[in-house]
Design a protein around this motif. Structure first.
Motif, PDB file in Angstrom:
ATOM      1  N   GLY A 156      48.799  38.412  36.258  1.00 34.67           N
ATOM      2  CA  GLY A 156      48.262  37.547  35.210  1.00 34.67           C
ATOM      3  C   GLY A 156      48.954  37.772  33.885  1.00 34.67           C
ATOM      4  O   GLY A 156      49.310  36.829  33.178  1.00 34.67           O
ATOM      5  N   TYR A 157      49.180  39.035  33.533  1.00 35.25           N
ATOM      6  CA  TYR A 157      49.875  39.338  32.285  1.00 35.25           C
ATOM      7  C   TYR A 157      51.332  38.890  32.347  1.00 35.25           C
ATOM      8  O   TYR A 157      51.888  38.387  31.373  1.00 35.25           O
ATOM      9  CB  TYR A 157      49.811  40.838  31.990  1.00 35.25           C
ATOM     10  N   GLU A 158      51.962  39.068  33.520  1.00 32.92           N
ATOM     11  CA  GLU A 158      53.358  38.654  33.662  1.00 32.92           C
ATOM     12  C   GLU A 158      53.498  37.146  33.503  1.00 32.92           C
ATOM     13  O   GLU A 158      54.432  36.654  32.875  1.00 32.92           O
ATOM     14  CB  GLU A 158      53.890  39.084  35.030  1.00 32.92           C
ATOM     15  N   GLN A 159      52.540  36.387  34.055  1.00 37.53           N
ATOM     16  CA  GLN A 159      52.619  34.933  33.970  1.00 37.53           C
ATOM     17  C   GLN A 159      52.398  34.445  32.551  1.00 37.53           C
ATOM     18  O   GLN A 159      52.944  33.429  32.145  1.00 37.53           O
ATOM     19  CB  GLN A 159      51.600  34.301  34.920  1.00 37.53           C
ATOM     20  N   GLU A 160      51.569  35.162  31.787  1.00 44.55           N
ATOM     21  CA  GLU A 160      51.395  34.755  30.394  1.00 44.55           C
ATOM     22  C   GLU A 160      52.705  34.892  29.634  1.00 44.55           C
ATOM     23  O   GLU A 160      53.026  34.098  28.768  1.00 44.55           O
ATOM     24  CB  GLU A 160      50.303  35.595  29.732  1.00 44.55           C
ATOM     25  N   GLY A 161      53.485  35.937  29.980  1.00 43.59           N
ATOM     26  CA  GLY A 161      54.822  36.086  29.431  1.00 43.59           C
ATOM     27  C   GLY A 161      54.870  36.181  27.921  1.00 43.59           C
ATOM     28  O   GLY A 161      55.854  35.811  27.299  1.00 43.59           O
ATOM     29  N   GLN A 162      53.824  36.663  27.307  1.00 45.70           N
ATOM     30  CA  GLN A 162      53.769  36.740  25.861  1.00 45.70           C
ATOM     31  C   GLN A 162      53.419  38.153  25.427  1.00 45.70           C
ATOM     32  O   GLN A 162      52.923  38.962  26.202  1.00 45.70           O
ATOM     33  CB  GLN A 162      52.730  35.753  25.318  1.00 45.70           C
TER      34      GLN A 162
ATOM     35  N   ILE B 164      42.796  32.991  42.256  1.00 48.66           N
ATOM     36  CA  ILE B 164      42.043  33.465  43.424  1.00 48.66           C
ATOM     37  C   ILE B 164      41.387  32.299  44.158  1.00 48.66           C
ATOM     38  O   ILE B 164      41.371  32.247  45.394  1.00 48.66           O
ATOM     39  CB  ILE B 164      40.989  34.501  42.987  1.00 48.66           C
ATOM     40  N   SER B 165      40.855  31.346  43.402  1.00 48.05           N
ATOM     41  CA  SER B 165      40.126  30.232  44.018  1.00 48.05           C
ATOM     42  C   SER B 165      41.024  29.336  44.864  1.00 48.05           C
ATOM     43  O   SER B 165      40.539  28.592  45.718  1.00 48.05           O
ATOM     44  CB  SER B 165      39.435  29.394  42.938  1.00 48.05           C
ATOM     45  N   GLU B 166      42.344  29.403  44.630  1.00 47.47           N
ATOM     46  CA  GLU B 166      43.279  28.560  45.379  1.00 47.47           C
ATOM     47  C   GLU B 166      43.717  29.180  46.701  1.00 47.47           C
ATOM     48  O   GLU B 166      44.418  28.542  47.492  1.00 47.47           O
ATOM     49  CB  GLU B 166      44.508  28.268  44.513  1.00 47.47           C
TER      50      GLU B 166
ATOM     51  N   ASP C 145      43.050  44.157  45.971  1.00 47.12           N
ATOM     52  CA  ASP C 145      44.340  43.906  45.320  1.00 47.12           C
ATOM     53  C   ASP C 145      44.168  43.502  43.852  1.00 47.12           C
ATOM     54  O   ASP C 145      45.050  42.884  43.268  1.00 47.12           O
ATOM     55  CB  ASP C 145      45.075  42.785  46.083  1.00 47.12           C
ATOM     56  N   LEU C 146      43.041  43.859  43.262  1.00 49.23           N
ATOM     57  CA  LEU C 146      42.745  43.389  41.905  1.00 49.23           C
ATOM     58  C   LEU C 146      43.765  43.847  40.874  1.00 49.23           C
ATOM     59  O   LEU C 146      44.126  43.090  39.969  1.00 49.23           O
ATOM     60  CB  LEU C 146      41.350  43.855  41.482  1.00 49.23           C
ATOM     61  N   ASP C 147      44.226  45.091  40.987  1.00 50.30           N
ATOM     62  CA  ASP C 147      45.195  45.576  39.998  1.00 50.30           C
ATOM     63  C   ASP C 147      46.434  44.691  39.975  1.00 50.30           C
ATOM     64  O   ASP C 147      46.963  44.368  38.902  1.00 50.30           O
ATOM     65  CB  ASP C 147      45.590  47.024  40.303  1.00 50.30           C
ATOM     66  N   ASN C 148      46.895  44.290  41.147  1.00 51.00           N
ATOM     67  CA  ASN C 148      48.068  43.418  41.208  1.00 51.00           C
ATOM     68  C   ASN C 148      47.765  42.033  40.648  1.00 51.00           C
ATOM     69  O   ASN C 148      48.619  41.413  40.002  1.00 51.00           O
ATOM     70  CB  ASN C 148      48.566  43.297  42.647  1.00 51.00           C
ATOM     71  N   TRP C 149      46.548  41.526  40.905  1.00 50.53           N
ATOM     72  CA  TRP C 149      46.172  40.226  40.345  1.00 50.53           C
ATOM     73  C   TRP C 149      46.243  40.256  38.822  1.00 50.53           C
ATOM     74  O   TRP C 149      46.770  39.334  38.190  1.00 50.53           O
ATOM     75  CB  TRP C 149      44.756  39.845  40.784  1.00 50.53           C
ATOM     76  N   PHE C 150      45.724  41.319  38.240  1.00 50.42           N
ATOM     77  CA  PHE C 150      45.704  41.402  36.781  1.00 50.42           C
ATOM     78  C   PHE C 150      47.099  41.654  36.224  1.00 50.42           C
ATOM     79  O   PHE C 150      47.454  41.117  35.176  1.00 50.42           O
ATOM     80  CB  PHE C 150      44.714  42.478  36.337  1.00 50.42           C
TER      81      PHE C 150
END
Length: 248
Positions: free
Chosen positions: A91-97, A25-27, A83-88
């Motif tokens: 986030g889980y998708e990027q962790e990929g674990q 978000i900060s970027e 758009d918080l739901d999409n942010w979260f």
């Protein structure tokens, strides 16, 4: 300059995950400051320091998620908070674990695991850690706000059963070369470390790495382990484990 925030009651996430969301978000262009954190007293002070103050924030509890944004234009704030739901989800998708929701679910995927990482609200931490210890599994307890009496009970139980509890409020460890929590990537080697301060442990292991040596294990104990009430139970257990470790 526009300031906006939202509070989601009883929506808990661990701070490592929230830091990743906040970094994204900060970027965003136009965002001056942002904060994605739980409603602890410490975090409320951090929000106040960046100019985000409101009675709703004061009334939030440690299990409440708070997202605050300071941006050039109000539409930027509205878009991010809407758009918080999409942010979260991203986030889980990027962790990929694997993201197991329970100890039992995790053990279905890792039946031979001998270490579990627990990050839940402090009032649930004792129950979840005790479940792991009952199964003969060592515990890395990231959760904070755990009563000292519960920490003592967990560590005494672990010690009596040949197990270790790292934490509560344990932010970093390196076990067998694998970083846990806020861990730096350092060279694997023969030097073992035990520390109650997470930042101190990080700094020391980095200095060892920069000097050309490596770390076998860096065992975090949690910030209260050396208190009179706890008596260094995990510190002593960690030192004994390092003495017996052939790689240290």
């Amino acid at each position: 300059m526009k300031i906006g925030f939202t509070i989601r009651k009883n929506q808990y996430y661990d701070s490592v995950f929230l830091m990743g969301i906040n970094n994204q978000i900060s970027e965003i262009e136009g965002v001056k400051k942002s904060a994605v954190l739980m409603g602890t007293e410490h975090n409320k002070k951090l929000l106040s320091e960046i100019g985000v103050n409101d009675q709703q924030i004061e009334d939030a509890n440690p299990n409440d998620l708070i997202v605050a944004v300071i941006a050039d234009r109000p539409e930027i704030v509205r878009t991010i908070l809407g758009d918080l739901d999409n942010w979260f989800d991203r986030g889980y998708e990027q962790e990929g674990q694997l993201q197991p929701k329970t100890l039992e679910d995790g053990l279905l995927h890792k039946p031979n695991a001998n270490l579990v990482v627990i990050s839940v609200p402090g009032n649930h931490a004792f129950r979840e850690a005790k479940k792991a210890l009952d199964k003969g599994i060592n515990v890395f307890l990231f959760s904070d706000n755990v009563p000292i009496a519960e920490e003592l009970a967990l560590k005494e139980y672990a010690s009596a059963n040949g197990l270790v509890v790292m934490g509560p409020d344990c932010g970093t460890s390196i076990i067998g070369g694998v970083g846990i929590g806020f861990a730096n990537k350092v060279r694997k080697g023969s030097i073992g470390v035990v520390g109650a301060s997470g930042t101190g442990l990080q700094e020391f292991t980095c200095q060892i790495h920069n000097a050309g040596f490596g770390i076998s294990h860096a065992i975090g104990t949690g910030s209260h382990d050396l208190s009179n009430e706890i008596g260094g139970i995990t510190t002593l257990a960690g030192l004994k484990a390092l003495e017996k470790d052939p790689g240290t």
